[in-house]
Design an enzyme around this catalytic site. Sequence first.
Site, PDB file in Angstrom:
ATOM      1  N   TYR A 114       0.572  -1.328   6.408  1.00 18.63           N
ATOM      2  CA  TYR A 114       1.547  -0.449   5.767  1.00 18.63           C
ATOM      3  C   TYR A 114       1.382   0.974   6.318  1.00 18.63           C
ATOM      4  O   TYR A 114       0.250   1.485   6.398  1.00 18.63           O
ATOM      5  CB  TYR A 114       1.356  -0.474   4.254  1.00 18.63           C
ATOM      6  CG  TYR A 114       2.284   0.485   3.542  1.00 18.63           C
ATOM      7  CD1 TYR A 114       3.656   0.228   3.495  1.00 18.63           C
ATOM      8  CD2 TYR A 114       1.823   1.653   2.963  1.00 18.63           C
ATOM      9  CE1 TYR A 114       4.522   1.112   2.876  1.00 18.63           C
ATOM     10  CE2 TYR A 114       2.684   2.536   2.340  1.00 18.63           C
ATOM     11  CZ  TYR A 114       4.033   2.257   2.297  1.00 18.63           C
ATOM     12  OH  TYR A 114       4.890   3.133   1.687  1.00 18.63           O
ATOM     13  N   ARG A 170      -5.522   9.600 -18.569  1.00 17.27           N
ATOM     14  CA  ARG A 170      -6.226   9.652 -17.279  1.00 17.27           C
ATOM     15  C   ARG A 170      -7.573   8.946 -17.303  1.00 17.27           C
ATOM     16  O   ARG A 170      -8.219   8.815 -16.271  1.00 17.27           O
ATOM     17  CB  ARG A 170      -6.381  11.107 -16.805  1.00 17.27           C
ATOM     18  CG  ARG A 170      -6.881  11.200 -15.362  1.00 17.27           C
ATOM     19  CD  ARG A 170      -7.004  12.625 -14.868  1.00 17.27           C
ATOM     20  NE  ARG A 170      -7.591  13.508 -15.838  1.00 17.27           N
ATOM     21  CZ  ARG A 170      -8.895  13.589 -16.089  1.00 17.27           C
ATOM     22  NH1 ARG A 170      -9.753  12.841 -15.443  1.00 17.27           N
ATOM     23  NH2 ARG A 170      -9.347  14.430 -16.991  1.00 17.27           N
ATOM     24  N   LYS A 195       7.211  -2.611  -5.791  1.00 16.92           N
ATOM     25  CA  LYS A 195       7.926  -3.695  -5.117  1.00 16.92           C
ATOM     26  C   LYS A 195       8.148  -4.874  -6.086  1.00 16.92           C
ATOM     27  O   LYS A 195       8.872  -4.721  -7.041  1.00 16.92           O
ATOM     28  CB  LYS A 195       7.173  -4.098  -3.854  1.00 16.92           C
ATOM     29  CG  LYS A 195       6.648  -2.900  -3.029  1.00 16.92           C
ATOM     30  CD  LYS A 195       7.756  -2.028  -2.465  1.00 16.92           C
ATOM     31  CE  LYS A 195       7.274  -0.668  -1.963  1.00 16.92           C
ATOM     32  NZ  LYS A 195       6.198  -0.701  -0.988  1.00 16.92           N
ATOM     33  N   ASP A 235      -4.214  -5.926   0.383  1.00 23.46           N
ATOM     34  CA  ASP A 235      -2.954  -5.442  -0.170  1.00 23.46           C
ATOM     35  C   ASP A 235      -2.064  -6.672  -0.329  1.00 23.46           C
ATOM     36  O   ASP A 235      -1.597  -7.248   0.652  1.00 23.46           O
ATOM     37  CB  ASP A 235      -2.349  -4.417   0.799  1.00 23.46           C
ATOM     38  CG  ASP A 235      -1.048  -3.811   0.275  1.00 23.46           C
ATOM     39  OD1 ASP A 235      -0.369  -4.478  -0.521  1.00 23.46           O
ATOM     40  OD2 ASP A 235      -0.719  -2.687   0.684  1.00 23.46           O
TER      41      ASP A 235
HETATM   42  C1  LIG Z   1       5.223   0.225  -0.540  1.00 28.71           C
HETATM   43  C2  LIG Z   1       3.916  -0.274  -0.109  1.00 28.71           C
HETATM   44  C3  LIG Z   1       2.742   0.459  -0.356  1.00 28.71           C
HETATM   45  C4  LIG Z   1       2.744   1.839  -1.007  1.00 28.71           C
HETATM   46  O1  LIG Z   1       3.201   1.768  -2.318  1.00 28.71           O
HETATM   47  P1  LIG Z   1       3.903   3.011  -3.089  1.00 28.71           P
HETATM   48  O2  LIG Z   1       4.199   2.426  -4.422  1.00 28.71           O
HETATM   49  O3  LIG Z   1       5.101   3.407  -2.288  1.00 28.71           O
HETATM   50  O4  LIG Z   1       2.903   4.107  -3.137  1.00 28.71           O
HETATM   51  C5  LIG Z   1       1.532  -0.103   0.025  1.00 28.71           C
HETATM   52  N1  LIG Z   1       1.483  -1.304   0.655  1.00 28.71           N
HETATM   53  C6  LIG Z   1       2.596  -2.026   0.913  1.00 28.71           C
HETATM   54  C7  LIG Z   1       2.472  -3.343   1.584  1.00 28.71           C
HETATM   55  C8  LIG Z   1       3.842  -1.540   0.535  1.00 28.71           C
HETATM   56  O5  LIG Z   1       4.941  -2.254   0.809  1.00 28.71           O
END
Ligand SMILES: *Cc1c(COP(=O)(O)O)cnc(C)c1O
Length: 376
Positions: free
Chosen positions: A97, A43, A193, A168
Amino acid sequence: MNKQTQCVHSGTRPDLQTGGINTPIFTSSAFTYLGKEVNPYPRYFNTPNQEAVVAKLCALEEAEDGLLFSSGMAAVVTTILALVRSGEHVVVQDELYGGTHAMLTGLLSRFGIRSSFVGKSVQSFAAAIEEQTKLIYIETPTNPLLGIVDIREVTALARDKGIITVIDNTFASPINQTPRTLGVDVVVHSGTKYLGGHSDLCCGAALFGREHGDRMRHAAVNLGGSLNAEACGLLERSLKTLHLRVSKQTENAAAIAAFLVEHGAVSAVHYPGLASHPGHQVARRQMSGFGAMLSFELGEEAPATDVFLKRLKMIVPALSLGGVESTICDPARTSHAKMSAEERQRVGISDRLLRLSVGIEHPDDVTADLDQALCG
Ligand SMILES: *Cc1c(COP(=O)(O)O)cnc(C)c1O
């Protein structure tokens, strides 16, 4: 080094005991402190497996420092709480998102962090800036319409006013877009992803300059959303093929977009690689590839959305994205179901819109599946 090479080599800590060429997986949560200046602890975000992956991601995102998280949302919430305090204000896109949108309007607003939701143009970001604005948060390409925000324009605006920028970068991945070279301060990812890429990992990352290291680490250690060693090992292995996967997926997406544009049962295709896309010129300037996400609209000759999805034989109707397998979803019923129907209509998400995450299959097999489902 080029990104292909960074994917394979950056950050690797070969096994000095045996000569093994991969980073060993260190499962210890206790490390001796005698004779050591830093004491690793999961952590504290400083174990060997965490640091190996962070070093690879720093190379790919041109960052000096970074943290690895147990989900994308852990990366997003830690970043915002690290950089913004109660009474301060965040400017964000309205095409965001869903989880990030819900976090800002719900949890963070309860702690006195206010947000304004704006359109994609730099003018709309500029108009929303207040004296208390501390952070501008963007996403490009957007979900699900693949809209493009001009990153350079936004970072120039923010720098002028001493505002921190966060992006992001999940949809583009570091292979198609390197926002820090366009002036962005902090890059966050849902590693679930493209970074993981095999639909079997949940993780996240934040990559930034040295100047944000202390505040980011302080918030991260307090919130505790760290990633375990086994998952770090899986992610490190996945990242070795990131360039290979994403460049093939991007190439396939271009072929599939071209097929859909010509299809009589499809009324619109949203893909930044198409010259007809409103963000095409900006995407050309700021992306090295147009990505592997696209969306399209079922035309009058196509079946109902449900019927179309059930007819698919190979493409999986599933949430999430970025895996080696092509997946599809209808945002009105999935990712954007919480939005009111009027709000969806306002931003252009119809009940006949489909979002496709293109995998590494042969594109002819993907288009054949789409074709048989479109025509029946
Ligand atoms: C899936 C996603 C998230 C969140 O991610 P998790 O791994 O599900 O917590 C944030 N931003 C975008 C663009 C996403 O596709």
